[in-house]
Design an enzyme around this catalytic site. Structure first.
Site, PDB file in Angstrom:
ATOM      1  N   SER A 188       0.405  -1.431   0.323  1.00 44.45           N
ATOM      2  CA  SER A 188       0.061   0.331   0.218  1.00 44.45           C
ATOM      3  C   SER A 188       0.446   1.145  -0.669  1.00 44.45           C
ATOM      4  CB  SER A 188      -1.055  -0.026   1.665  1.00 44.45           C
ATOM      5  OG  SER A 188      -0.050   0.077   2.322  1.00 44.45           O
ATOM      6  N   LYS A 189       0.580   2.783  -0.088  1.00 47.07           N
ATOM      7  CA  LYS A 189       0.806   3.707   0.365  1.00 47.07           C
ATOM      8  C   LYS A 189       1.915   3.177   1.265  1.00 47.07           C
ATOM      9  CE  LYS A 189      -2.290   6.582  -2.563  1.00 47.07           C
ATOM     10  NZ  LYS A 189      -3.813   6.699  -2.219  1.00 47.07           N
ATOM     11  N   ARG A 190       1.951   3.483   2.169  1.00 47.34           N
ATOM     12  CA  ARG A 190       2.677   3.284   3.626  1.00 47.34           C
ATOM     13  C   ARG A 190       4.250   3.004   3.090  1.00 47.34           C
ATOM     14  NH1 ARG A 190       2.732  -0.182   6.693  1.00 47.34           N
ATOM     15  NH2 ARG A 190       0.345  -2.022   5.508  1.00 47.34           N
ATOM     16  N   GLY A 197       5.553   2.813  -0.251  1.00 51.85           N
ATOM     17  CA  GLY A 197       6.218   3.776  -1.087  1.00 51.85           C
ATOM     18  C   GLY A 197       4.932   3.477  -2.085  1.00 51.85           C
TER      19      GLY A 197
END
Ligand code: GLU
Length: 468
Positions: free
Chosen positions: A239-241, A243
């Site tokens: 997920s965005k966490r 990268g």
């Protein structure tokens, strides 16, 4: 039988690399079998779907080169068809109106939970002959079989068995008249004659329900293949966490689409120990048997090494074609200057991405207006004047203007002065490129026009004399 696959994104954001990998596998499978690949936009969730997301998904698919044979189809344009199928299910006794209110449903679920059971709809209206309450808009539920087992012969995960007693009666149409996700998917897969449903394994729980609805409609059940998720380094779903997750981010960071596709195909599929695949190779070799059963961890270093390989092996014209708009967006006019394909060829050994290549290509089209500050202090000194001037004089006369002859001129200049190559090479590099890193100077100079080279050397010489 013609193989028909579909990619069915919900337009609730940009195209996630996990979804791009699903799209790639669907596309490869269809191409491998000479079949058809269908694009379907699942935009029934009107709250979360946006036109901007549709556009970025289509743009990303086009950039990746995953062209569809049919579509894009939009589910919001098919509501009449969904209603028609729901009516048929009602008429055939496979569906029923349910007047349980949301409050009653909550209470029902709570009661099940307190008994330690799975929260579920209890089937109150399934066979009810009671008079419907006034003022309640019903939902329409599917009459899921209550006995028997659904067997999925998943082409990736193997056999999966689910007892019908585990499944409650799914809502097909909400109280506001809109179809639910599972109903729309089933109708579309049926109408679009999909033979293979290849999708993320976050959908595996929907599959037995979808199979039951297809069976109730008398439709052929497609082959299902559920792909494991892409994971971050901590083993959690990427997920965005972790990268960058959207395809457009990778495009903007300068990855070639073929490099990203090569990375994505390897992330979840293997063919022996091979790492590098062209689109043609992956199409020829792709099989569902080669897809891994467990999740794969996203590895940026691996992506970079695959990217570098593609930068080194892509035809120079291909690199030029994708580099040109990047440079144009930076205001660099590549029409007046060396042929961009030749520049790309000179730079390909050192660039991991197109952005790095564009950074390096800049000085081929724009004379340095300043120099790397530290290098300037160290290199543009009176000691360099004579060497630069002497080379300048040789270059002014040099014929032909070719890399070998330029190399000979550089060599003759340092030989005559009795100094090492670096004494001239480094100031020369700074004078011509403004930087301290570039391909061999004779190659760089050969790509530039003579006037341009002489002007850059003159500017550096003026700089030295004005500093002293
Ligand atoms: N629209 C679903 C999603 O984006 C995919 C549904 C499917 O492949 O069946 O997750």
């Amino acid at each position: 039988m013609t193989v028909r696959t579909r990619f069915a994104p919900s337009p609730t954001g940009s195209l996630h690399i996990g979804s791009a990998r699903t799209a790639l596998f669907c596309w490869l499978f269809a191409r491998h079998h000479g079949g058809e690949f269908i694009l379907r936009v699942e935009d029934t969730d009107r709250e979360r779907s946006t036109e901007a997301s549709v556009q970025t998904i289509l743009e990303s698919m086009a950039w990746l080169g995953l062209e569809a044979d049919e579509g894009p189809f939009y589910q919001t344009q098919r509501f009449d068809r969904y209603r028609e199928v729901i009516q048929r299910l009602l008429d055939d006794g496979h569906a029923y109106r349910c007047y349980t209110t949301p409050e009653e449903l909550d209470a029902m679920r709570e009661a099940a939970r307190s008994r330690g059971e799975k929260p579920r709809y209890d089937g109150t209206w399934r066979d009810s002959t009671a008079t419907p309450p006034a003022g309640v808009d019903p939902v329409i539920r599917f009459k899921n079989p209550q006995t028997g087992t659904v067997v999925i012969n998943d082409a990736i995960k193997g056999e999966i068995r689910i007892d019908n007693s585990e499944l409650d009666d799914l809502v097909l149409q909400r109280a506001d008249g809109t179809p639910t996700y599972n109903l729309a998917v089933v109708v579309d897969d049926m109408d679009m004659n999909i033979t293979h449903v290849i999708r993320g394994d976050d959908h595996v729980n929907n599959t037995p329900r979808q199979i039951n609805i297809l069976a109730a409609l008398g439709a052929t059940v497609p082959i299902y293949a559920h792909m494991p998720m892409i994971l971050g380094e901590d083993g959690k779903r990427m997920s965005k966490r972790h990268g960058a997750v959207s395809v457009t981010q990778y495009r903007d960071e300068g990855y070639l689409p073929e490099a990203l596709l090569n990375y994505l195909v390897r992330l979840g599929w293997s063919h022996g120990d091979d790492e590098f695949f062209s689109i043609e190779e992956m199409t020829r070799l792709f099989t569902l048997e080669g897809v891994n059963r467990s999740g794969s961890v996203f590895d940026r270093k691996k992506l970079d090494s695959i990217s570098q390989h593609h930068m080194q092996t892509a035809p120079a014209e291909r690199l030029a074609e994708v580099l040109q708009p990047i440079l144009a967006a930076r205001g660099v006019d590549t029409s007046k200057g060396p042929d961009l394909a030749n520049v790309a060829n000179a730079l390909r050994e050192r660039a991991r991405t197109l952005v790095e290549m564009a950074d390096a290509a800049h000085y081929f089209y724009v004379a340095p207006t300043s120099y790397d500050a530290k290098a300037e202090v160290k290199l543009l000194k009176p000691a360099a004047t004579e060497l630069l001037q002497s080379l300048r004089d040789r270059l002014a006369e040099l014929e032909p203007w070719a890399a070998d002859d330029i190399q000979a001129a550089i060599q003759a200049t340092v030989d005559d002065a009795g100094v090492g190559f670096g004494k001239l090479g480094q100031p020369l590099r700074l004078a011509i490129t403004g930087t301290t890193a570039s391909p061999s100077m004779n190659e760089v100079i050969a790509l530039l026009a003579r006037d341009n080279v002489l002007a850059r050397m003159d500017a550096a010489l003026r700089r030295i004399s004005s500093d002293t």
